[in-house]
Design a protein around this motif. Structure first.
Motif, short mmCIF file in Angstrom:
data_model
loop_
_atom_site.label_atom_id
_atom_site.label_comp_id
_atom_site.label_asym_id
_atom_site.label_seq_id
_atom_site.Cartn_x
_atom_site.Cartn_y
_atom_site.Cartn_z
N ASP A 50 20.43 3.58 25.89
CA ASP A 50 21.75 3.59 25.25
C ASP A 50 22.42 4.91 25.58
O ASP A 50 21.83 5.97 25.36
N GLU A 51 23.65 4.84 26.09
CA GLU A 51 24.36 6.09 26.40
C GLU A 51 25.46 6.37 25.38
O GLU A 51 26.25 7.30 25.53
N GLU A 52 25.54 5.55 24.36
CA GLU A 52 26.50 5.74 23.26
C GLU A 52 25.75 5.52 21.95
O GLU A 52 24.70 4.88 21.94
N GLY A 53 26.35 6.00 20.87
CA GLY A 53 25.79 5.68 19.54
C GLY A 53 24.73 6.65 19.10
O GLY A 53 24.75 7.83 19.46
N GLY A 54 23.79 6.17 18.32
CA GLY A 54 22.76 7.04 17.75
C GLY A 54 23.28 7.72 16.50
O GLY A 54 24.40 7.47 16.04
N ILE A 55 22.46 8.60 15.91
CA ILE A 55 22.89 9.27 14.68
C ILE A 55 23.86 10.40 15.03
O ILE A 55 23.86 10.89 16.18
N PRO A 56 24.70 10.84 14.07
CA PRO A 56 25.65 11.92 14.38
C PRO A 56 24.92 13.20 14.82
O PRO A 56 23.82 13.49 14.33
N LEU A 57 25.54 13.93 15.72
CA LEU A 57 24.91 15.14 16.28
C LEU A 57 24.55 16.15 15.20
O LEU A 57 23.46 16.71 15.19
N TRP A 58 25.48 16.36 14.25
CA TRP A 58 25.20 17.39 13.21
C TRP A 58 24.01 16.98 12.35
O TRP A 58 23.23 17.81 11.91
N THR A 59 23.87 15.67 12.15
CA THR A 59 22.73 15.18 11.38
C THR A 59 21.44 15.46 12.14
O THR A 59 20.45 15.93 11.56
N ALA A 60 21.45 15.17 13.43
CA ALA A 60 20.24 15.40 14.24
C ALA A 60 19.89 16.89 14.24
O ALA A 60 18.72 17.27 14.09
N LEU A 61 20.91 17.74 14.36
CA LEU A 61 20.65 19.19 14.39
C LEU A 61 20.10 19.68 13.06
O LEU A 61 19.16 20.49 13.02
N SER A 62 20.68 19.19 11.97
CA SER A 62 20.23 19.72 10.68
C SER A 62 18.86 19.17 10.29
O SER A 62 18.11 19.83 9.59
N ARG A 63 18.52 17.98 10.79
CA ARG A 63 17.21 17.40 10.44
C ARG A 63 16.09 17.87 11.36
O ARG A 63 14.92 17.74 11.04
N ARG A 64 16.43 18.33 12.56
CA ARG A 64 15.39 18.64 13.55
C ARG A 64 14.37 19.64 13.04
O ARG A 64 14.73 20.68 12.52
N ARG A 65 13.12 19.30 13.14
CA ARG A 65 12.00 20.20 12.81
C ARG A 65 10.90 19.90 13.79
O ARG A 65 10.87 18.84 14.41
N SER A 66 9.97 20.84 13.94
CA SER A 66 8.77 20.56 14.73
C SER A 66 7.82 19.76 13.85
O SER A 66 7.45 20.22 12.77
N ARG A 67 7.45 18.57 14.31
CA ARG A 67 6.59 17.68 13.52
C ARG A 67 5.32 17.42 14.31
O ARG A 67 5.38 17.00 15.47
N ARG A 68 4.19 17.70 13.65
CA ARG A 68 2.90 17.70 14.35
C ARG A 68 1.94 16.63 13.87
O ARG A 68 0.88 16.47 14.45
N ASP A 69 2.31 15.93 12.77
CA ASP A 69 1.42 14.90 12.22
C ASP A 69 1.98 13.52 12.55
O ASP A 69 3.08 13.18 12.11
N TYR A 70 1.23 12.75 13.32
CA TYR A 70 1.73 11.45 13.78
C TYR A 70 0.83 10.34 13.27
O TYR A 70 -0.38 10.51 13.12
N SER A 71 1.45 9.15 13.06
CA SER A 71 0.66 7.97 12.68
C SER A 71 0.12 7.35 13.97
O SER A 71 0.50 7.73 15.07
N ALA A 72 -0.75 6.35 13.79
CA ALA A 72 -1.35 5.69 14.96
C ALA A 72 -0.40 4.64 15.56
O ALA A 72 -0.71 4.03 16.57
N LYS A 73 0.77 4.44 14.92
CA LYS A 73 1.70 3.40 15.39
C LYS A 73 2.27 3.79 16.76
O LYS A 73 2.89 4.86 16.89
N ARG A 100 22.46 15.52 35.10
CA ARG A 100 21.48 15.11 34.10
C ARG A 100 21.95 15.39 32.68
O ARG A 100 22.91 16.14 32.48
N THR A 101 21.24 14.88 31.69
CA THR A 101 21.62 15.12 30.29
C THR A 101 21.39 16.57 29.88
O THR A 101 21.93 17.01 28.87
N ALA A 102 20.59 17.31 30.63
CA ALA A 102 20.41 18.76 30.38
C ALA A 102 21.12 19.53 31.50
O ALA A 102 21.07 19.11 32.65
N PRO A 103 21.75 20.66 31.15
CA PRO A 103 22.36 21.47 32.20
C PRO A 103 21.29 22.15 33.04
O PRO A 103 20.14 22.28 32.62
N SER A 104 21.68 22.56 34.27
CA SER A 104 20.72 23.23 35.15
C SER A 104 21.46 24.24 36.02
O SER A 104 22.51 23.92 36.58
N ALA A 105 20.92 25.45 36.12
CA ALA A 105 21.57 26.50 36.90
C ALA A 105 21.78 26.02 38.34
O ALA A 105 20.83 25.63 39.02
#
Ligand SMILES: Cc1cc2nc3c(=O)[nH]c(=O)nc-3n(C[C@H](O)[C@H](O)[C@H](O)COP(=O)(O)O)c2cc1C
Length: 243
Positions: A50-73, A100-105
């Protein structure tokens, strides 16, 4: 190792207004802008992202954390496709360049994406290399590599329990022809952009993500099959379903 090698590198690669480097003194013959493996074990086609949509950018930024515990799903193939595209997929063309979606020198894209798949629906566990223009995966190894990779990452358990681990390598030749030794700064910056893109993409999909900079370089290089000189692992990212 020479004392203060980091400071030395930084000093030696500074730009000064009245004393700019005169180029690296060598030129590479048109280094390939991305790597392909001609004889993969198999090719895994990925659904279009998908190249459109998803959650709002500010929401993604404010929620982002490093998460290290994963389920087996396991995560789905669609989620994997979205994560790969969101982190470093092709999002445009400019002449012969694949932007690309990331900038590059210099739009040189010296970073390559490898994936150690532990548990993704419809994708066999193993090692894969991402082909950006085709948006598919070239399978390089079969089997459970998660534990070997975790051992190479100072025993960090999340590397084995994640559904997928992104391993980003740098191919310095792609950037050194233009930037000389300063290229190394840019390669690490590029990887940082890609890493943040992976974090935000995972957040948008409701998955957990964690960057990994602590690893035994040559052991990771060995797991993914690169020489550690022309191409070397520089950063990793784990992604898995949340508990
Ligand atoms: C370059 C880099 C390397 C990192 N390496 C590791 C790592 O090896 N292991 C780990 O658990 N977290 C690693 N992290 C995650 C950081 O610990 C984390 O970003 C920091 O504690 C801030 O927390 P937050 O990301 O939840 O905001 C790394 C982050 C970055 C940017």
């Amino acid at each position: 190792m020479p004392k203060d090698i980091g400071q030395l590198f930084h000093d030696e690669t500074k730009y000064h207004r009245h004393r700019m480097p005169r180029g690296s003194g060598f030129r590479f013959k048109d280094p390939e802008p991305f790597k392909t493996y001609p004889n993969p074990l198999s090719v895994v086609e990925l659904p279009p992202p998908d190249e459109e949509g998803g959650i709002p950018l500010w929401t993604a930024l404010s929620r982002r954390r490093s998460r290290r515990d994963y389920s087996a799903k396991p995560i789905t193939r669609e989620q994997l496709s979205q994560l790969i595209w969101g982190s470093y997929g092709v999002s445009g063309r400019y002449g012969t360049y694949y932007l690309r979606t990331a900038p590059s020198a210099g739009a040189l894209y010296p970073v390559e994406t490898y994936l150690v798949v532990n548990s993704v629906e419809e994708v066999e566990p193993g090692l894969y290399h991402y082909n950006p223009p085709k948006h598919n995966l070239e399978q390089l190894k079969k089997g459970d590599l998660g534990k070997d990779l975790a051992r190479a990452c100072l025993g960090q358990g999340m590397v084995a329990t994640a559904s997928v681990v992104f391993v980003w390598t740098g191919i310095a030749a792609r950037s050194k022809g233009k930037y000389g030794e300063r290229a190394f700064r840019y390669i690490y910056m590029d990887a940082g952009h890609i890493g943040e893109n992976l974090y935000l993409s995972a957040e948008a999909l409701g998955l957990g993500c964690c960057g990994v900079g602590a690893f035994y370089d040559d052991e990771v290089n060995q797991v993914i099959g690169v020489d550690g000189k022309e191409e070397t692992a520089i950063y990793l990212g784990t992604v898995g379903s949340l508990l």
